[in-house]
Design a protein around this motif. Structure first.
Motif, PDB file in Angstrom:
ATOM      1  N   TRP A  40       0.956  -1.209   0.053  1.00 16.73           N
ATOM      2  CA  TRP A  40      -0.019  -0.126  -0.227  1.00 16.73           C
ATOM      3  C   TRP A  40       1.055   1.197  -0.269  1.00 16.73           C
ATOM      4  CZ3 TRP A  40      -4.348  -0.390  -1.753  1.00 16.73           C
ATOM      5  CH2 TRP A  40      -5.420   0.833  -1.685  1.00 16.73           C
ATOM      6  N   GLN A  43       2.238   3.789   3.895  1.00 18.06           N
ATOM      7  CA  GLN A  43       1.825   3.032   4.909  1.00 18.06           C
ATOM      8  C   GLN A  43       2.382   3.700   6.390  1.00 18.06           C
ATOM      9  OE1 GLN A  43       3.186  -0.683   3.373  1.00 18.06           O
ATOM     10  NE2 GLN A  43       1.389  -1.536   3.530  1.00 18.06           N
ATOM     11  N   ARG A  44       1.613   3.885   7.369  1.00 20.36           N
ATOM     12  CA  ARG A  44       2.015   4.319   8.554  1.00 20.36           C
ATOM     13  C   ARG A  44       3.056   3.546   9.514  1.00 20.36           C
ATOM     14  NH1 ARG A  44       3.295   7.584   6.928  1.00 20.36           N
ATOM     15  NH2 ARG A  44       1.723   9.020   5.679  1.00 20.36           N
ATOM     16  N   PHE A 186      -9.924   6.470   6.895  1.00 18.99           N
ATOM     17  CA  PHE A 186      -9.135   6.354   5.760  1.00 18.99           C
ATOM     18  C   PHE A 186      -8.235   5.194   5.905  1.00 18.99           C
ATOM     19  CE2 PHE A 186     -10.438  10.854   5.906  1.00 18.99           C
ATOM     20  CZ  PHE A 186     -11.117  10.979   4.662  1.00 18.99           C
ATOM     21  N   GLY A 188      -6.587   2.651   4.544  1.00 21.88           N
ATOM     22  CA  GLY A 188      -5.558   2.283   3.874  1.00 21.88           C
ATOM     23  C   GLY A 188      -5.202   0.715   4.201  1.00 21.88           C
ATOM     24  N   SER A 189      -3.913   0.476   4.486  1.00 23.78           N
ATOM     25  CA  SER A 189      -3.287  -0.840   4.749  1.00 23.78           C
ATOM     26  C   SER A 189      -3.746  -1.162   6.094  1.00 23.78           C
ATOM     27  CB  SER A 189      -1.910  -1.121   4.195  1.00 23.78           C
ATOM     28  OG  SER A 189      -1.140  -0.159   5.158  1.00 23.78           O
ATOM     29  N   ASP A 207     -12.456   2.156   4.376  1.00 26.06           N
ATOM     30  CA  ASP A 207     -11.929   2.863   3.197  1.00 26.06           C
ATOM     31  C   ASP A 207     -12.998   2.940   1.987  1.00 26.06           C
ATOM     32  OD1 ASP A 207      -8.561   3.535   2.747  1.00 26.06           O
ATOM     33  OD2 ASP A 207      -9.819   3.472   0.929  1.00 26.06           O
ATOM     34  N   LEU A 208     -12.510   3.719   0.987  1.00 22.12           N
ATOM     35  CA  LEU A 208     -13.441   3.512  -0.247  1.00 22.12           C
ATOM     36  C   LEU A 208     -12.878   2.482  -1.139  1.00 22.12           C
ATOM     37  CD1 LEU A 208     -15.573   5.346  -1.757  1.00 22.12           C
ATOM     38  CD2 LEU A 208     -13.602   6.585  -2.624  1.00 22.12           C
ATOM     39  N   SER A 595     -17.391   5.632   2.217  1.00 17.93           N
ATOM     40  CA  SER A 595     -16.810   6.955   1.999  1.00 17.93           C
ATOM     41  C   SER A 595     -16.578   7.735   2.996  1.00 17.93           C
ATOM     42  CB  SER A 595     -17.422   7.639   0.661  1.00 17.93           C
ATOM     43  OG  SER A 595     -16.853   9.083   0.667  1.00 17.93           O
ATOM     44  N   ALA A 596     -15.810   8.164   3.224  1.00 19.41           N
ATOM     45  CA  ALA A 596     -15.408   8.932   4.685  1.00 19.41           C
ATOM     46  C   ALA A 596     -16.368  10.045   4.777  1.00 19.41           C
ATOM     47  CB  ALA A 596     -13.985   9.549   4.733  1.00 19.41           C
ATOM     48  N   ASP A 612      -5.737   8.962   8.900  1.00 22.74           N
ATOM     49  CA  ASP A 612      -4.375   9.559   7.883  1.00 22.74           C
ATOM     50  C   ASP A 612      -5.167   9.700   6.586  1.00 22.74           C
ATOM     51  OD1 ASP A 612      -2.114   9.681   6.793  1.00 22.74           O
ATOM     52  OD2 ASP A 612      -1.675   7.258   6.846  1.00 22.74           O
ATOM     53  N   TYR A 621      -4.219   6.619  -5.195  1.00 27.64           N
ATOM     54  CA  TYR A 621      -4.538   5.005  -4.623  1.00 27.64           C
ATOM     55  C   TYR A 621      -5.353   4.289  -5.408  1.00 27.64           C
ATOM     56  CZ  TYR A 621      -2.969   7.348  -0.314  1.00 27.64           C
ATOM     57  OH  TYR A 621      -2.402   8.185   0.526  1.00 27.64           O
ATOM     58  N   GLU A 653     -15.170   9.096  -6.222  1.00 30.22           N
ATOM     59  CA  GLU A 653     -15.326   9.494  -4.836  1.00 30.22           C
ATOM     60  C   GLU A 653     -14.100   9.631  -4.008  1.00 30.22           C
ATOM     61  OE1 GLU A 653     -17.926  11.192  -3.405  1.00 30.22           O
ATOM     62  OE2 GLU A 653     -17.464  11.092  -1.437  1.00 30.22           O
ATOM     63  N   PHE A 655     -10.766  11.004  -2.461  1.00 31.00           N
ATOM     64  CA  PHE A 655     -10.557  12.586  -2.183  1.00 31.00           C
ATOM     65  C   PHE A 655      -8.903  12.674  -2.605  1.00 31.00           C
ATOM     66  CE2 PHE A 655     -13.268  12.538   1.869  1.00 31.00           C
ATOM     67  CZ  PHE A 655     -14.497  12.648   0.820  1.00 31.00           C
TER      68      PHE A 655
HETATM   69  C1  LIG Z   1      -2.879   7.956   3.407  1.00 29.81           C
HETATM   70  S1  LIG Z   1      -4.008   6.624   3.191  1.00 29.81           S
HETATM   71  C2  LIG Z   1      -3.976   5.686   4.554  1.00 29.81           C
HETATM   72  C3  LIG Z   1      -2.689   4.961   4.734  1.00 29.81           C
HETATM   73  C4  LIG Z   1      -2.970   4.137   6.196  1.00 29.81           C
HETATM   74  N1  LIG Z   1      -2.878   4.759   7.119  1.00 29.81           N
HETATM   75  C5  LIG Z   1      -1.724   3.005   5.966  1.00 29.81           C
HETATM   76  O1  LIG Z   1      -0.925   3.154   7.037  1.00 29.81           O
HETATM   77  O2  LIG Z   1      -1.632   2.338   5.273  1.00 29.81           O
HETATM   78  C6  LIG Z   1      -5.534   7.247   2.579  1.00 29.81           C
HETATM   79  C7  LIG Z   1      -6.619   6.475   2.292  1.00 29.81           C
HETATM   80  O3  LIG Z   1      -7.621   7.131   2.171  1.00 29.81           O
HETATM   81  C8  LIG Z   1      -8.392   6.514   1.254  1.00 29.81           C
HETATM   82  N2  LIG Z   1      -9.498   7.160   0.513  1.00 29.81           N
HETATM   83  C9  LIG Z   1      -9.644   8.238  -0.517  1.00 29.81           C
HETATM   84  N3  LIG Z   1     -10.661   8.660  -0.458  1.00 29.81           N
HETATM   85  C10 LIG Z   1     -11.565   8.356   0.293  1.00 29.81           C
HETATM   86  C11 LIG Z   1     -12.766   8.276   0.672  1.00 29.81           C
HETATM   87  N4  LIG Z   1     -13.692   9.553   0.104  1.00 29.81           N
HETATM   88  N5  LIG Z   1     -13.429   7.869   1.669  1.00 29.81           N
HETATM   89  C12 LIG Z   1     -12.624   6.743   2.417  1.00 29.81           C
HETATM   90  N6  LIG Z   1     -11.315   6.470   1.988  1.00 29.81           N
HETATM   91  C13 LIG Z   1     -10.807   7.394   1.121  1.00 29.81           C
HETATM   92  C14 LIG Z   1      -7.499   5.895   0.120  1.00 29.81           C
HETATM   93  O4  LIG Z   1      -7.845   4.868  -0.417  1.00 29.81           O
HETATM   94  C15 LIG Z   1      -6.378   5.380   0.838  1.00 29.81           C
HETATM   95  O5  LIG Z   1      -6.420   4.280   1.385  1.00 29.81           O
END
Ligand SMILES: C[S@@+](CC[C@H](N)C(=O)[O-])C[C@H]1O[C@@H](n2cnc3c(N)ncnc32)[C@H](O)[C@@H]1O
Length: 1006
Positions: A40, A43-44, A186, A188-189, A207-208, A595-596, A612, A621, A653, A655
Motif C-alpha cells: 500500500w 503506510q504508517r 481512511f 489504507g493498509s 476505506d473507499l 466513503s469518509a 490518515d 490510490y 469519490e 479524495f
Molecule cells: C494516506 S492513506 C492511509 C494509509 C494508512 N494509514 C496506512 O498506514 O496504510 C489514505 C487512504 O484514504 C483512502 N480514501 C481516499 N478517498 C477516500 C474516501 N472518499 N473515503 C474513504 N477513504 C478514502 C485511500 O483509499 C487511502 O487508502
C-alpha cells in the motif's frame, strides 16, 4: 455537557523514540512487519500508530494530580526533587539580579516550580517509559507489556467514567465496563486500526478502496474469528511433531503456508513446463570455467532478464530489432561482477554472459542507454534512437523483447547464464486463457507505459506471467474446496457446532485462507510483471512499484513463480503467513467499504478516531491499486461479490485532487476541500467527546508561489477543511513516517514527514482576536514550537510547513482573526502571517551563533559559495563584529586579489581537529561535518561529533537555517547537503554515543 480531561498527546510525546524506531523499520521492514502483508502507499509505521493511539487515550498527569499527591512514595520523591530545583533556581535568580544590576543582558529565570509540576513530570516520565518500550517492534508480542499498556488505557477510561457518573445524559457514552470502539475512516493498509486492536480496542476500519478494505479484513477482521484454532491441513510428509497449542493466528498462518505449498505444487503440474531448468553442458563449461562445478546438473531458473526491442532507426539496420537495455550489468557486487556482452555477427546479434569486471565498465553499466528517459542507441550502428521513434514503435505495437540472460539457483547464490533459443521459444509458447484488459489511467504522472503503447494491465505482463497469475487466481477457488473438506475432516463440523453451523464455519475458514492466498498472489504480481526489474547491486528483483507509480521499464526480470526469489509463490505465501502470525487477534475487528464523507462510525457508537487522510494530489490510490484489483477480483469475486462488483477500483469519490479526473485544477481543489470538510465534520459529530482526534497529514504537495512566499495548496486546502468542520488544533507532532528520506529532494513531491494534528471540536465560546494580537501570540509561541520541531529532528525540507501546525494551533483557539476593517482573515491570510512570523523568528535565532558564523550566514545569503568583493565582505564583517582576516585564519574563508569567498566543504582540510582550533565556529563545525558525511559516511561524521561535543548541536541548528536560505535562493545542491545532514543525525548520534560507551565524559557533552 460531558467533563473531559487533557490527554497525554495534548501535552507531551516521546517523539524522538517514536521517530527513531519508525525510521529504522521503514528502512527495512523486519520479517512479519504488517506492511509486508500487502503493498500500500503511505503506510504508517507501527511505532507512530501505536504510540499516538496510546498517548491519545491516556490522561495527561496534570488531570489526576490528586491521585499523584495521594501516592506517598511518589510525593516524597517529588518533594526532594522540588527542593533541589528551588535551590538551583535561587542561584540562577541571584545571578540574574547581579547581571541586571551590572547592566548585562541575561534571560530571566523561568517561573518557580511547584510540587504539582514535579509530580506531573515524574508521572509523564513513567508513561514515556511505557511508550518507549511499547513502540519497539521486538515487543510486539510482549503480552505483559501490552497488558500494562491496556491497563493504563482502562485506568484513564475509568477516571473519565467517574467524572461523568452523575451525568445521566452521558451514561451511554461512559460505560465503565466497556471502552469506546476505535474507527479509522481512511484505513489504507490498516496500520492504525491494527494497533488500536492490539491496545485492546474494538477496531473498525473503513476505506473507499476495495483493495484497502480487503487488506483490513485480513489484518483485523479475520484473525480474531479463528484465533487459537489449529491448522486443518493434513500434516505434510516428514512433519511429525505439531505444536499442541496454537496461539492467536498461528494455526491459520500455518495453513496459509501449507496451502501456498499446495498451490505451488499444483500449478507446477499444470504450467511447470513453461519454466524449464537449464542444463549445464560441457560446451558451456568450456566457455565459462566458473560453471564447472555444475557440469551435468539441471539448475532451476529463477528469473529471465529481457530487454524490450524496437526496429533500428538506422536505414542500414531497419530490419533488426535492437535492444533497449538500460544496463548490461547483472551483478555489480565486488568480486561477483557479471555482465551481458552483446556479440555482433553481420546483421545479427546475440548475448553472452561474462563473469569478472568488465573492461569498459561505463559502457556496460549504461547498456544501450544514452540519456534519461527513452533515449537509446542502436546496438548495431551506434546511431541514436530518439524517443519519438520509441514512442511511435511502441504505439504501433511493434515493441518486442529479447532474452539477455537467465538467472539460476546455484549452490551459494545466483548463477548467471547466457540465453538460449529454447528458453526464448518456450517463453513465447505461453498462451494465456485470460488477461486483465482494464486500461491504465491516462495520467503520465503515475503511469508511463501507456505512452509506449502498453495501455492496459495485460500489456505489462508477459504471456507467461499472465498464464501463471491466471493459474494461481483460479487455484484460489480450488484451494477453498480443499480447505473446506480438510476442515470437515479435521473435525470442524463436529466441533460442538452442529453439522450446519460447522459446515458454515468450515466454509468461512476456507474463505479466510483464500483471502491470504490471494494476497500472496498480489505479491507474485508485484514481482512478476514486466515492469519489475533486476537489481545488479544486490542480485535481486525490484518490485513493480517501489515508487507510487508504474514507470516504464526497458529491461525487466521475469521471475519464476516456482523459484526461491521474491516472485516465487511459496516465498510470497510465506511472507504473508509470517505477517499473519503476528497479528493480535485479541479483540473484535471489522472492515467495511465506505466513503469518509458519510461513514457511520463503529456501528453508530461514538468512537475514538485516529486517521490518515489522502494528501491532496500526492498518491493516486485508486488508480494504482487497479494493478492488484484485477487479480484479487479474479480470485475472490465469489467470496466478496459486492466488494469486487465493479470492473475497476471505484474512483469518482476518492479524495485526491487530480485535475484530469475533475476537469481542471480548480474543480479538483474544490472537490477535495468539500469532501474533506464533510468527512471531518462527520468525524466531529460521531467521535467520542472524551478523546481528541488525531489526524496525520503529510505535507509538501503541490505548491503555489505568491508574493508572501510559498504555501502548499495541499496544506491550505486541508487546514481549511479542518477549520470549516469546526475543529481546533490542540497539538501538533512531526512524525517521521517515510524512513530514510535523504532522497527527498527539493522541488520533488515526495514526503519526508507527517504532522499529527491533535484536534478537539472548537469551543463554542471561542472569541475573536484582532490581527495584531494574533501576530503577537504567534511571536510568543512559535519560537518554542520551532525548538520542539528541531529537537524532533524534523527534516529541514519540512520545517517551514511543519511549523504551520503550531501556528494553526494558535489560530484555532479563536473564533476568527479580524483585520483593521473587522473582516475575518481567510486561511490563506492566516498561513501567510504564520510563514512571515516564522521567518522573523528564525532570523532572530541567529543571535545564538558566533560572530564569524553570523557573517558567513549573511554572506552566504548573498553569494553562496561564489566570489564577492573584498570591500563588501569587510563592511559586512564590521557590522557582525568580526574581520575578514580573522575569518581567513579561522579557516572558513578564502581571500585573494580583492575577492572573498566561503570555502566549500570539500575544500576544508581533512586533518581538522576542533580541539586544536583556536577560533572554533559553528560554520566550520557544520561544513566539516558535511565534508566528513559526504566522504566517510555516518561513521566518520559520528567521530567528528564526538570531538565537537556540544558544538555539534549548534552545527545542526545552523543546518536548518542554511537550508531555509538555500530554499529561498533556489540552491538545490547545497540544500540537499544540509537536509541530508539533519536526516542522518539520529544515526550519527547513535554511532557517536555507541563509541562514547568507552568515553563517558564526551558522552555527557553530547
Ligand atoms: C494516506 S492513506 C492511509 C494509509 C494508512 N494509514 C496506512 O498506514 O496504510 C489514505 C487512504 O484514504 C483512502 N480514501 C481516499 N478517498 C477516500 C474516501 N472518499 N473515503 C474513504 N477513504 C478514502 C485511500 O483509499 C487511502 O487508502
Amino acid at each position: 455537557m460531558t467533563v473531559t480531561s487533557k490527554k497525554l498527546i495534548e501535552v507531551a510525546l516521546p517523539l524522538e523514540a517514536i521517530n527513531e524506531e519508525g525510521a529504522l523499520r521503514k528502512r527495512k521492514a523486519p520479517s512479519g512487519y504488517p506492511t509486508t502483508l500487502h503493498k500500500w502507499w503511505a503506510q504508517r509505521p507501527v511505532a507512530a500508530a501505536r504510540g499516538v493511539i496510546f498517548a491519545q487515550m491516556v490522561d495527561d498527569p496534570s488531570s489526576y494530580l490528586d491521585e499523584l499527591r495521594g501516592d506517598d512514595k511518589l510525593r516524597r520523591k517529588a518533594e526532594r526533587e522540588l527542593k533541589k530545583r528551588l535551590n538551583a533556581r535561587e542561584v540562577v535568580v541571584a545571578e540574574f539580579e547581579q547581571a541586571t544590576r551590572a547592566g548585562l543582558t541575561m534571560s530571566a529565570p523561568g517561573p518557580e516550580p511547584t510540587l504539582d509540576d514535579v509530580l506531573a513530570e515524574f508521572e509523564r516520565e513513567r508513561l514515556f517509559k511505557i511508550i518507549e518500550d511499547l513502540i519497539l517492534w521486538e515487543n510486539t508480542t510482549d503480552e505483559s507489556l501490552l497488558t500494562k499498556a491496556r491497563g493504563e488505557i482502562w485506568q484513564s477510561w475509568r477516571r473519565a467514567c467517574a467524572r461523568n457518573a452523575d451525568n445521566s445524559r452521558a451514561a451511554e457514552l461512559f460505560n465503565r465496563h466497556s471502552l469506546p470502539p476505535f474507527h479509522d475512516v481512511f484505513a489504507g493498509s490498516g496500520a492504525l486500526p491494527l494497533e488500536a486492536q492490539r491496545l485492546g480496542l474494538e477496531a473498525h476500519a473503513s476505506d473507499l478502496n476495495p483493495v484497502a478494505v480487503l487488506i483490513n479484513k485480513a489484518m483485523i477482521e479475520i484473525p480474531p474469528k479463528f484465533a487459537g484454532r489449529p491448522p486443518v491441513h493434513p500434516p505434510e510428509e516428514g512433519q511429525t511433531e505439531l505444536p499442541r497449542e496454537w496461539k492467536g493466528a498461528h494455526g491459520l498462518a500455518e495453513d496459509v503456508r501449507s496451502y501456498g505449498q499446495w498451490m505451488r505444487d499444483e500449478a507446477e503440474k499444470r504450467i511447470g513446463h513453461l519454466y524449464p531448468k537449464v542444463e549445464i553442458t560441457a560446451e558451456m563449461v568450456k566457455e565459462r570455467p566458473d560453471l564447472k562445478q555444475y557440469l551435468g546438473q539441471r539448475l532451476t531458473a529463477i528469473a529471465w532478464i529481457w530487454a524490450r526491442t524496437v526496429k533500428s532507426p538506422n536505414p542500414a539496420f531497419s530490419h533488426v530489432d535492437v535492444p533497449l537495455a538500460s544496463t548490461f550489468m547483472l551483478s555489480s557486487k565486488a568480486g561477483k561482477e557479471t555482465y551481458v556482452q552483446p556479440v555482433i555477427e553481420g546483421d545479427v546479434y546475440r548475448f553472452t554472459v561474462r563473469v569478472g569486471k568488465p573492461k569498459n565498465s561505463e559502457a556496460v553499466k549504461n547498456g544501450t542507454k544514452l540519456a534519461r528517459g527513452a533515449n537509446f542507441k542502436c546496438l548495431m550502428s551506434d546511431s541514436p534512437i530518439p524517443s519519438e521513434h520509441i514512442y511511435s514503435e511502441g504505439k504501433a505495437g511493434r515493441m518486442g523483447t529479447c532474452l539477455m540472460a537467465i538467472v539460476a539457483e546455484g549452490e551459494r547464490g545466483r548463477v548467471y547464464l547466457s540465453p538460449t533459443m529454447a528458453h526464448t521459444a518456450i517463453a513465447e509458447s505461453a498462451i494465456p486463457s485470460w488477461k486483465p484488459e482494464l486500461l491504465m489511467s491516462e495520467n503520465p504522472r503515475w503511469f508511463s507505459p501507456p505512452m509506449y503503447g502498453l495501455a492496459s494491465y495485460s500489456d505489462i505482463f508477459t504471456p507467461r506471467q499472465l498464464v501463471a497469475l491466471t493459474t494461481f487466481s483460479d487455484l484460489v477457488s480450488e484451494a477453498h474446496e480443499r480447505v473446506k473438506s480438510d476442515s470437515v475432516a479435521a473435525g470442524m463440523a463436529d466441533d460442538g457446532l452442529g453439522l450446519e453451523a460447522g459446515g458454515k464455519e468450515a466454509q468461512a475458514y476456507a474463505e479466510a485462507v483464500g483471502v491470504y492466498l490471494a494476497l500472496a498472489i498480489s505479491r507474485v504480481a508485484d514481482y512478476g510483471s514486466s515492469i519489475a526489474t533486476w537489481r545488479p547491486k544486490d542480485s535481486a528483483m525490484r518490485s513493480t512499484m517501489p515508487k507510487q507509480a508504474i514507470q516504464m521499464s526497458w529491461d525487466f526480470a521475469e521471475g519464476s513463480p516456482f523459484g526461491s526469489s521474491s516472485s516465487g509463490i511459496l516465498e510470497c505465501a510465506t511472507v504473508v503467513s509470517k505477517a499473519l502470525k503476528l497479528l493480535p487477534c485479541n479483540s473484535f475487528g471489522v472492515a467495511s467499504q465506505q466513503s469518509a464523507r458519510e461513514t457511520t462510525l463503529a456501528a453508530s457508537r461514538s468512537a475514538v478516531v485516529s486517521t490518515d487522510p489522502p494528501y491532496y494530489d500526492n498518491i493516486g490510490y485508486a488508480d494504482l491499486s487497479d494493478f492488484y484489483y484485477v487479480w484479487l477480483r479474479r480470485s475472490l469475486r465469489n467470496v466478496f461479490p459486492s466488494l469486487f462488483a465493479t470492473l475497476a477500483v471505484p474512483k469518482a469519490e476518492e479524495f485526491v485532487a487530480t485535475p484530469y479526473r475533475h476537469g481542471g485544477r480548480d474543480n479538483a481543489e474544490r472537490f477535495f476541500m468539500d469532501g474533506m470538510t464533510q468527512a471531518m465534520a462527520n468525524l466531529v459529530r460521531q467521535s467520542h467527546p472524551e478523546y481528541p482526534l488525531t489526524i496525520y497529514y503529510a505535507y509538501k504537495q503541490s505548491e503555489t508561489e505568491d508574493e508572501s512566499g510559498t504555501t502548499s495548496t495541499g496544506w491550505e486546502t486541508f487546514l481549511n477543511a479542518i477549520n470549516r468542520a469546526g475543529l481546533a488544533v490542540s497539538g501538533t507532532w512531526p512524525i517521521n513516517t517515510e524512513g530514510d528520506n535523504r532522497q527527498v529532494g527539493i522541488g520533488t513531491n515526495a514526503l519526508a514527514s507527517s504532522i499529527v494534528l491533535v484536534c478537539r471540536p472548537k469551543s463554542p465560546h471561542a472569541k475573536s482576536i484582532v490581527r495584531r494580537d494574533f501576530v503577537d501570540a504567534l511571536k510568543s509561541e512559535l519560537p518554542q514550537a520551532l525548538r520542539l520541531l528541531q529537537a524532533g529532528n524534523i527534516a529541514p525540507v519540512d520545517l517551514a510547513q511543519a511549523a504551520i501546525g503550531p501556528g494553526m494551533g494558535v489560530f484555532s483557539r479563536y473564533a476568527q482573526v479580524l483585520d483593521a476593517e473587522g473582516k475575518a482573515l481567510t486561511i490563506h491570510d492566516v498561513l501567510t502571517l504564520i510563514i512571515q512570523t516564522l521567518d522573523e523568528v528564525t532570523a532572530e535565532q541567529e543571535g545564538d551563533f558566533d560572530a564569524d558564523t553570523r557573517w558567513a550566514l549573511a554572506w552566504f545569503e548573498q553569494a553562496g559559495f561564489d566570489e564577492g568583493e573584498y570591500g563588501v565582505a569587510e563592511t559586512l564583517s564590521k557590522a557582525k563584529n568580526t574581520s575578514v582576516v580573522g575569518m581567513v585564519q579561522a579557516g572558513i574563508v578564502a581571500s585573494s586579489r580583492g575577492k572573498v569567498r566561503l570555502l566549500k566543504p570539500a575544500e576544508l582540510p581533512d586533518d581538522w581537529e576542533p580541539a586544536n582550533d583556536a577560533r572554533l565556529t559553528a560554520w566550520e563545525g557544520l561544513h566539516h561535518l558535511i565534508r566528513v558525511l559526504e566522504s566517510g559516511g555516518e561513521g566518520g561524521a559520528a567521530e567528528l561529533v564526538r570531538t565537537l561535543g556540544s558544538q555539534a548541536e549548534v552545527a545542526r541548528e545552523l543546518a536548518y537555517r542554511l537550508f531555509t536560505v538555500c530554499e529561498r535562493r533556489k540552491r538545490a545542491a547545497e540544500a540537499l547537503s544540509y537536509n541530508a545532514l539533519v536526516q542522518s543525525w539520529p544515526e550519527i548520534m547513535r554511532l557517536a554515543q555507541q563509541s562514547h560507551a568507552e568515553d563517558p565524559e564526551q558522552g555527557r557533552l553530547l
